[in-house]
Design a protein around this motif. Structure first.
Motif, PDB file in Angstrom:
ATOM      1  N   ALA A  22      -1.597   6.670  -3.665  1.00  0.00           N
ATOM      2  CA  ALA A  22      -1.723   6.429  -2.224  1.00  0.00           C
ATOM      3  C   ALA A  22      -2.302   7.666  -1.540  1.00  0.00           C
ATOM      4  CB  ALA A  22      -0.367   6.068  -1.618  1.00  0.00           C
ATOM      5  N   LEU A  23      -1.779   8.827  -1.908  1.00  0.00           N
ATOM      6  CA  LEU A  23      -2.297  10.077  -1.351  1.00  0.00           C
ATOM      7  C   LEU A  23      -3.764  10.275  -1.737  1.00  0.00           C
ATOM      8  CD1 LEU A  23      -1.965  12.821   0.086  1.00  0.00           C
ATOM      9  CD2 LEU A  23      -1.140  13.740  -2.112  1.00  0.00           C
ATOM     10  N   TYR A  24      -4.066  10.062  -3.000  1.00  0.00           N
ATOM     11  CA  TYR A  24      -5.445  10.244  -3.481  1.00  0.00           C
ATOM     12  C   TYR A  24      -6.429   9.368  -2.707  1.00  0.00           C
ATOM     13  CZ  TYR A  24      -9.611   9.769  -6.274  1.00  0.00           C
ATOM     14  OH  TYR A  24     -10.934   9.708  -6.664  1.00  0.00           O
ATOM     15  N   ILE A  25      -6.173   8.065  -2.646  1.00  0.00           N
ATOM     16  CA  ILE A  25      -7.150   7.165  -2.020  1.00  0.00           C
ATOM     17  C   ILE A  25      -7.171   7.360  -0.506  1.00  0.00           C
ATOM     18  CG2 ILE A  25      -5.707   5.095  -1.765  1.00  0.00           C
ATOM     19  CD1 ILE A  25      -9.397   5.251  -2.971  1.00  0.00           C
ATOM     20  N   THR A  26      -6.045   7.814   0.084  1.00  0.00           N
ATOM     21  CA  THR A  26      -6.044   8.154   1.508  1.00  0.00           C
ATOM     22  C   THR A  26      -6.973   9.328   1.765  1.00  0.00           C
ATOM     23  OG1 THR A  26      -3.777   7.344   1.804  1.00  0.00           O
ATOM     24  CG2 THR A  26      -4.601   8.920   3.438  1.00  0.00           C
ATOM     25  N   LEU A  27      -6.888  10.349   0.917  1.00  0.00           N
ATOM     26  CA  LEU A  27      -7.772  11.511   1.072  1.00  0.00           C
ATOM     27  C   LEU A  27      -9.228  11.149   0.814  1.00  0.00           C
ATOM     28  CD1 LEU A  27      -5.562  14.275  -0.585  1.00  0.00           C
ATOM     29  CD2 LEU A  27      -5.973  13.896   1.865  1.00  0.00           C
ATOM     30  N   VAL A  28      -9.475  10.270  -0.141  1.00  0.00           N
ATOM     31  CA  VAL A  28     -10.849   9.818  -0.407  1.00  0.00           C
ATOM     32  C   VAL A  28     -11.407   9.093   0.811  1.00  0.00           C
ATOM     33  CG1 VAL A  28     -12.258   8.210  -1.775  1.00  0.00           C
ATOM     34  CG2 VAL A  28     -10.623   9.715  -2.924  1.00  0.00           C
ATOM     35  N   ALA A  78     -14.009   0.761   3.796  1.00  0.00           N
ATOM     36  CA  ALA A  78     -13.021  -0.192   4.311  1.00  0.00           C
ATOM     37  C   ALA A  78     -12.051  -0.593   3.193  1.00  0.00           C
ATOM     38  CB  ALA A  78     -13.720  -1.420   4.884  1.00  0.00           C
ATOM     39  N   TRP A  79     -12.567  -0.837   1.997  1.00  0.00           N
ATOM     40  CA  TRP A  79     -11.737  -1.212   0.848  1.00  0.00           C
ATOM     41  C   TRP A  79     -10.789  -0.062   0.487  1.00  0.00           C
ATOM     42  CZ3 TRP A  79     -11.250  -5.898  -1.365  1.00  0.00           C
ATOM     43  CH2 TRP A  79     -10.595  -5.982  -2.599  1.00  0.00           C
ATOM     44  N   GLU A  80     -11.312   1.156   0.470  1.00  0.00           N
ATOM     45  CA  GLU A  80     -10.484   2.336   0.183  1.00  0.00           C
ATOM     46  C   GLU A  80      -9.364   2.474   1.208  1.00  0.00           C
ATOM     47  OE1 GLU A  80     -14.003   5.211  -1.679  1.00  0.00           O
ATOM     48  OE2 GLU A  80     -13.476   5.342   0.449  1.00  0.00           O
ATOM     49  N   THR A  81      -9.696   2.280   2.474  1.00  0.00           N
ATOM     50  CA  THR A  81      -8.713   2.409   3.548  1.00  0.00           C
ATOM     51  C   THR A  81      -7.626   1.348   3.424  1.00  0.00           C
ATOM     52  OG1 THR A  81     -10.412   3.347   4.992  1.00  0.00           O
ATOM     53  CG2 THR A  81      -8.422   2.487   6.063  1.00  0.00           C
ATOM     54  N   ALA A  83      -6.759  -0.253   0.669  1.00  0.00           N
ATOM     55  CA  ALA A  83      -5.978   0.071  -0.534  1.00  0.00           C
ATOM     56  C   ALA A  83      -4.979   1.191  -0.236  1.00  0.00           C
ATOM     57  CB  ALA A  83      -6.899   0.461  -1.686  1.00  0.00           C
ATOM     58  N   ALA A  84      -5.413   2.186   0.521  1.00  0.00           N
ATOM     59  CA  ALA A  84      -4.514   3.289   0.891  1.00  0.00           C
ATOM     60  C   ALA A  84      -3.327   2.764   1.681  1.00  0.00           C
ATOM     61  CB  ALA A  84      -5.279   4.345   1.693  1.00  0.00           C
ATOM     62  N   LEU A  85      -3.577   1.907   2.655  1.00  0.00           N
ATOM     63  CA  LEU A  85      -2.490   1.370   3.473  1.00  0.00           C
ATOM     64  C   LEU A  85      -1.523   0.529   2.640  1.00  0.00           C
ATOM     65  CD1 LEU A  85      -4.526   0.393   6.670  1.00  0.00           C
ATOM     66  CD2 LEU A  85      -2.917   2.314   6.402  1.00  0.00           C
ATOM     67  N   VAL A  86      -2.052  -0.265   1.727  1.00  0.00           N
ATOM     68  CA  VAL A  86      -1.202  -1.092   0.864  1.00  0.00           C
ATOM     69  C   VAL A  86      -0.350  -0.205  -0.049  1.00  0.00           C
ATOM     70  CG1 VAL A  86      -1.233  -2.808  -0.998  1.00  0.00           C
ATOM     71  CG2 VAL A  86      -2.728  -3.111   0.978  1.00  0.00           C
ATOM     72  N   LEU A  87      -0.955   0.833  -0.616  1.00  0.00           N
ATOM     73  CA  LEU A  87      -0.206   1.731  -1.499  1.00  0.00           C
ATOM     74  C   LEU A  87       0.818   2.570  -0.731  1.00  0.00           C
ATOM     75  CD1 LEU A  87      -3.030   2.790  -3.948  1.00  0.00           C
ATOM     76  CD2 LEU A  87      -0.991   1.430  -4.500  1.00  0.00           C
ATOM     77  N   ILE A  88       0.500   2.942   0.476  1.00  0.00           N
ATOM     78  CA  ILE A  88       1.479   3.660   1.309  1.00  0.00           C
ATOM     79  C   ILE A  88       2.680   2.746   1.590  1.00  0.00           C
ATOM     80  CG2 ILE A  88       1.891   4.569   3.633  1.00  0.00           C
ATOM     81  CD1 ILE A  88      -1.050   5.675   3.491  1.00  0.00           C
ATOM     82  N   ALA A  89       2.394   1.496   1.915  1.00  0.00           N
ATOM     83  CA  ALA A  89       3.488   0.540   2.145  1.00  0.00           C
ATOM     84  C   ALA A  89       4.294   0.329   0.866  1.00  0.00           C
ATOM     85  CB  ALA A  89       2.928  -0.791   2.651  1.00  0.00           C
ATOM     86  N   GLY A  90       3.622   0.220  -0.268  1.00  0.00           N
ATOM     87  CA  GLY A  90       4.328   0.079  -1.540  1.00  0.00           C
ATOM     88  C   GLY A  90       5.227   1.268  -1.816  1.00  0.00           C
ATOM     89  N   LEU A 111      -4.378  -2.929  -8.077  1.00  0.00           N
ATOM     90  CA  LEU A 111      -5.462  -3.840  -8.467  1.00  0.00           C
ATOM     91  C   LEU A 111      -6.696  -3.623  -7.587  1.00  0.00           C
ATOM     92  CD1 LEU A 111      -3.497  -7.112  -9.278  1.00  0.00           C
ATOM     93  CD2 LEU A 111      -4.663  -5.579 -10.888  1.00  0.00           C
ATOM     94  N   MET A 112      -6.475  -3.308  -6.327  1.00  0.00           N
ATOM     95  CA  MET A 112      -7.612  -2.996  -5.447  1.00  0.00           C
ATOM     96  C   MET A 112      -8.362  -1.766  -5.955  1.00  0.00           C
ATOM     97  SD  MET A 112      -6.001  -3.719  -1.679  1.00  0.00           S
ATOM     98  CE  MET A 112      -7.546  -3.436  -0.804  1.00  0.00           C
ATOM     99  N   LEU A 113      -7.613  -0.737  -6.393  1.00  0.00           N
ATOM    100  CA  LEU A 113      -8.263   0.452  -6.945  1.00  0.00           C
ATOM    101  C   LEU A 113      -8.988   0.119  -8.240  1.00  0.00           C
ATOM    102  CD1 LEU A 113      -5.704   3.369  -6.446  1.00  0.00           C
ATOM    103  CD2 LEU A 113      -7.668   2.749  -5.033  1.00  0.00           C
ATOM    104  N   MET A 114      -8.370  -0.683  -9.086  1.00  0.00           N
ATOM    105  CA  MET A 114      -9.000  -1.030 -10.358  1.00  0.00           C
ATOM    106  C   MET A 114     -10.258  -1.869 -10.143  1.00  0.00           C
ATOM    107  SD  MET A 114      -5.691  -1.544 -12.818  1.00  0.00           S
ATOM    108  CE  MET A 114      -6.635  -1.408 -14.344  1.00  0.00           C
ATOM    109  N   LEU A 115     -10.238  -2.735  -9.149  1.00  0.00           N
ATOM    110  CA  LEU A 115     -11.447  -3.504  -8.824  1.00  0.00           C
ATOM    111  C   LEU A 115     -12.552  -2.594  -8.293  1.00  0.00           C
ATOM    112  CD1 LEU A 115      -9.993  -6.737  -7.205  1.00  0.00           C
ATOM    113  CD2 LEU A 115     -11.403  -6.601  -9.266  1.00  0.00           C
ATOM    114  N   LEU A 116     -12.192  -1.691  -7.387  1.00  0.00           N
ATOM    115  CA  LEU A 116     -13.193  -0.789  -6.813  1.00  0.00           C
ATOM    116  C   LEU A 116     -13.804   0.115  -7.880  1.00  0.00           C
ATOM    117  CD1 LEU A 116     -14.699   0.440  -4.392  1.00  0.00           C
ATOM    118  CD2 LEU A 116     -12.733   1.958  -4.073  1.00  0.00           C
ATOM    119  N   PHE A 117     -12.946   0.793  -8.636  1.00  0.00           N
ATOM    120  CA  PHE A 117     -13.451   1.762  -9.594  1.00  0.00           C
ATOM    121  C   PHE A 117     -13.917   1.122 -10.897  1.00  0.00           C
ATOM    122  CE2 PHE A 117     -11.115   4.349  -6.629  1.00  0.00           C
ATOM    123  CZ  PHE A 117     -11.946   5.442  -6.489  1.00  0.00           C
ATOM    124  N   GLY A 118     -13.300   0.004 -11.302  1.00  0.00           N
ATOM    125  CA  GLY A 118     -13.708  -0.678 -12.528  1.00  0.00           C
ATOM    126  C   GLY A 118     -14.906  -1.582 -12.314  1.00  0.00           C
TER     127      GLY A 118
END
Length: 179
Positions: A22-28, A78-81, A83-90, A111-118
């Motif tokens: 969550a921290l990583y993708i928020t910073l990205v 937008a996808w990164e943002t 994903a960050a919000l979902v992971l922060i909530a998680g 899964l959002m991160l895996m879709l984006l990066f994969g």
């Protein structure tokens, strides 16, 4: 059923791994918003395929329209943002000892991160736009790293909090307040 020390450790691991991503993708996302031009150039070069081997059999795939390149970059941000919000909530639900909601939201975010990066960076960027051919604009190592860490975290998240029918770390059902 009462949580065992091992299951508590697994929940803590799931919490910390989810929080780390969550921290990583928020910073990205924050970096891409506040320093828009740096990774915008990356996306433009990858889509334009201007640093690949320029094989005529592949160059028809190139997207040279700045409008389409910028639209792709804004969609990535937008996808990164999101994903960050979902992971922060998680992370928040894990920390609140609601393993079921923590697992559910973490799963979606991971899964959002895996879709984006994969799918996005490794498959589409790396293969379709031949990013692997570029010495200057090749993000496959970074994408593989995030994809792998997300996958390992997803496994831990799926294993954590599976004490019978309970959903909370203290063993109480998720649909009732914790004692």
């Amino acid at each position: 059923m009462v949580a065992t020390p091992a299951s508590k450790a697994l929940r803590h691991t799931a919490t910390l791994l989810t929080a780390t991503l969550a921290l990583y993708i928020t910073l990205v996302a924050f970096g891409n918003i506040t320093d828009f031009g740096t990774n915008q150039a990356f996306v433009q070069h990858v889509l334009a395929m201007d640093s690949t081997f320029k094989d005529d059999d592949l160059m028809w795939r190139a997207i040279t329209s700045r409008t389409l390149q910028n639209a792709a970059y804004v969609a990535i941000i937008a996808w990164e943002t999101l994903a960050a919000l979902v992971l922060i909530a998680g992370t928040w639900f894990w920390a609140s000892r609601d393993a079921e909601r923590g697992r559910q939201l973490s799963t979606y975010g991971l899964l959002m991160l895996m879709l984006l990066f994969g799918a996005g960076f490794i498959a589409i960027g790396g293969e379709w736009f031949s990013m692997w051919q570029s010495a200057d604009w090749n993000g496959l190592d970074a994408a593989t790293r995030v994809f792998t860490i997300s996958g390992v975290t997803l496994i831990v998240v799926q294993l954590a909090g599976r004490d019978g029918e309970t959903g909370r770390a203290d063993g109480s059902p998720a649909n009732r307040p914790a004692p």
